[in-house]
Design a protein around this motif. Structure first.
Motif, mmCIF file in Angstrom:
data_model
loop_
_atom_site.group_PDB
_atom_site.id
_atom_site.type_symbol
_atom_site.label_atom_id
_atom_site.label_comp_id
_atom_site.label_asym_id
_atom_site.label_seq_id
_atom_site.Cartn_x
_atom_site.Cartn_y
_atom_site.Cartn_z
ATOM 1 N N ALA A 12 0.856 -1.184 0.000
ATOM 2 C CA ALA A 12 0.000 0.000 0.000
ATOM 3 C C ALA A 12 0.895 1.238 0.000
ATOM 4 O O ALA A 12 1.782 1.364 0.843
ATOM 5 C CB ALA A 12 -0.907 -0.006 1.226
ATOM 6 N N ASP A 14 1.151 5.624 -0.448
ATOM 7 C CA ASP A 14 0.450 6.905 -0.415
ATOM 8 C C ASP A 14 1.483 8.014 -0.543
ATOM 9 O O ASP A 14 2.635 7.760 -0.892
ATOM 10 C CB ASP A 14 -0.421 7.051 0.839
ATOM 11 C CG ASP A 14 0.371 7.034 2.143
ATOM 12 O OD1 ASP A 14 1.603 7.233 2.123
ATOM 13 O OD2 ASP A 14 -0.249 6.836 3.210
ATOM 14 N N SER A 19 5.175 5.245 3.698
ATOM 15 C CA SER A 19 4.906 4.184 2.722
ATOM 16 C C SER A 19 6.100 4.001 1.787
ATOM 17 O O SER A 19 6.400 2.879 1.382
ATOM 18 C CB SER A 19 3.621 4.450 1.937
ATOM 19 O OG SER A 19 3.779 5.456 0.981
ATOM 20 N N TYR A 44 -2.559 2.202 -4.624
ATOM 21 C CA TYR A 44 -2.864 3.532 -4.086
ATOM 22 C C TYR A 44 -4.376 3.628 -3.929
ATOM 23 O O TYR A 44 -5.122 3.400 -4.888
ATOM 24 C CB TYR A 44 -2.371 4.636 -5.021
ATOM 25 C CG TYR A 44 -2.730 6.023 -4.531
ATOM 26 C CD1 TYR A 44 -2.039 6.592 -3.466
ATOM 27 C CD2 TYR A 44 -3.762 6.745 -5.105
ATOM 28 C CE1 TYR A 44 -2.375 7.856 -2.996
ATOM 29 C CE2 TYR A 44 -4.106 8.010 -4.646
ATOM 30 C CZ TYR A 44 -3.398 8.558 -3.591
ATOM 31 O OH TYR A 44 -3.730 9.806 -3.119
ATOM 32 N N ALA A 45 -4.821 3.933 -2.740
ATOM 33 C CA ALA A 45 -6.247 4.113 -2.465
ATOM 34 C C ALA A 45 -6.567 5.595 -2.543
ATOM 35 O O ALA A 45 -6.215 6.363 -1.658
ATOM 36 C CB ALA A 45 -6.607 3.549 -1.100
ATOM 37 N N LYS A 46 -7.200 5.962 -3.637
ATOM 38 C CA LYS A 46 -7.580 7.360 -3.850
ATOM 39 C C LYS A 46 -8.812 7.654 -3.011
ATOM 40 O O LYS A 46 -9.787 6.897 -3.068
ATOM 41 C CB LYS A 46 -7.864 7.581 -5.341
ATOM 42 C CG LYS A 46 -8.044 9.006 -5.733
ATOM 43 C CD LYS A 46 -8.038 9.165 -7.239
ATOM 44 C CE LYS A 46 -9.386 8.825 -7.793
ATOM 45 N NZ LYS A 46 -9.556 9.237 -9.190
ATOM 46 N N ASP A 106 -12.268 4.432 0.834
ATOM 47 C CA ASP A 106 -11.584 4.508 2.121
ATOM 48 C C ASP A 106 -10.406 3.540 2.093
ATOM 49 O O ASP A 106 -10.596 2.354 1.805
ATOM 50 C CB ASP A 106 -12.551 4.123 3.233
ATOM 51 C CG ASP A 106 -11.949 4.258 4.618
ATOM 52 O OD1 ASP A 106 -10.806 3.790 4.836
ATOM 53 O OD2 ASP A 106 -12.630 4.804 5.502
ATOM 54 N N PRO A 107 -9.182 4.024 2.369
ATOM 55 C CA PRO A 107 -8.001 3.150 2.288
ATOM 56 C C PRO A 107 -8.141 1.857 3.094
ATOM 57 O O PRO A 107 -7.706 0.796 2.634
ATOM 58 C CB PRO A 107 -6.870 4.012 2.841
ATOM 59 C CG PRO A 107 -7.312 5.409 2.576
ATOM 60 C CD PRO A 107 -8.814 5.399 2.704
ATOM 61 N N ARG A 108 -8.760 1.921 4.264
ATOM 62 C CA ARG A 108 -8.928 0.710 5.079
ATOM 63 C C ARG A 108 -9.693 -0.363 4.308
ATOM 64 O O ARG A 108 -9.302 -1.530 4.283
ATOM 65 C CB ARG A 108 -9.654 1.029 6.384
ATOM 66 C CG ARG A 108 -8.844 1.872 7.338
ATOM 67 C CD ARG A 108 -9.682 2.216 8.524
ATOM 68 N NE ARG A 108 -10.678 3.213 8.120
ATOM 69 C CZ ARG A 108 -10.951 4.303 8.792
ATOM 70 N NH1 ARG A 108 -10.354 4.535 9.934
ATOM 71 N NH2 ARG A 108 -11.839 5.160 8.366
ATOM 72 N N ILE A 111 -7.774 -1.452 0.751
ATOM 73 C CA ILE A 111 -6.614 -2.324 0.939
ATOM 74 C C ILE A 111 -7.063 -3.738 1.302
ATOM 75 O O ILE A 111 -6.580 -4.721 0.736
ATOM 76 C CB ILE A 111 -5.654 -1.744 2.000
ATOM 77 C CG1 ILE A 111 -5.044 -0.430 1.484
ATOM 78 C CG2 ILE A 111 -4.555 -2.743 2.340
ATOM 79 C CD1 ILE A 111 -4.341 0.396 2.556
ATOM 80 N N VAL A 141 -5.037 2.735 9.808
ATOM 81 C CA VAL A 141 -5.273 1.926 8.611
ATOM 82 C C VAL A 141 -4.558 0.592 8.751
ATOM 83 O O VAL A 141 -5.134 -0.467 8.480
ATOM 84 C CB VAL A 141 -4.818 2.676 7.333
ATOM 85 C CG1 VAL A 141 -4.934 1.782 6.105
ATOM 86 C CG2 VAL A 141 -5.632 3.949 7.151
#
Length: 169
Positions: A12, A14, A19, A44-46, A106-108, A111, A141
């Motif tokens: 993951a 960012d 990271s 990458y969690a936008k 949401d990144p949580r 991922i 996260v």
């Protein structure tokens, strides 16, 4: 079986140094055997699209131009983060296969969903090192992912700089 097909490692990434440090640590220490069958997936969690339901102070909703500009900026950030991460991979381990993903949300959740969907062998993420108070308000996260994915999770904490550890005498 992972030895035959190689491992799939989800990293993951960012905008933060944490990271980037986790990615470089992973490439130097965890993937040091340079198995050509291993694959690193950079994720990458936008952040999710903001829904503008409330009126602003002047009573008007955000215009489509403003929303498009914000969306374009988010895409540029995502591409920049992924490009930098790919460059780190190339510099530190040019033999490894690298794939990239940009997912919105949401990144949580993102991922965890990607880790499960790809059935990865390991999830690697950096730790922002938030204290108890920040973690209580912002959430962690890495903690969420460690509790909710099915694969092993490697959380890499960036060492504090030497200057922060010295006491003034």
């Amino acid at each position: 079986m992972a030895e035959e097909r190689g491992r799939t490692i989800l990293v993951a990434v960012d905008e933060g140094d944490e990271s980037a440090y986790a990615l470089s640590w992973c490439l130097k220490n965890f993937l040091c055997d340079r198995n050509p069958k291993d694959t690193v997936v950079l994720l990458y969690a936008k952040p999710g699209r903001v829904v503008y339901t409330a009126m602003d102070a002047t009573g008007y909703l955000f215009s489509p131009d403003v929303i498009a500009t914000v969306e374009r900026y988010g895409n540029e950030v995502a591409h920049s983060v992924i490009d930098k991460a790919k460059e780190v991979c190339k510099e530190l381990n040019d033999q490894i296969k690298v794939e990239t993903m940009v997912e919105q949300g949401d990144p949580r959740d993102v991922i965890c969903e990607v880790a499960d969907k790809l059935n990865v062998d390991c999830l690697v993420m950096g730790s922002h090192g938030y204290g108890v108070i920040k973690r209580a308000f912002l959430g962690s996260v890495s903690n969420h992912c460690a509790q909710n994915v099915k694969c092993p999770v490697l959380v890499v904490k960036k060492p504090q700089s030497n200057g922060a550890n010295h006491r003034h005498q």
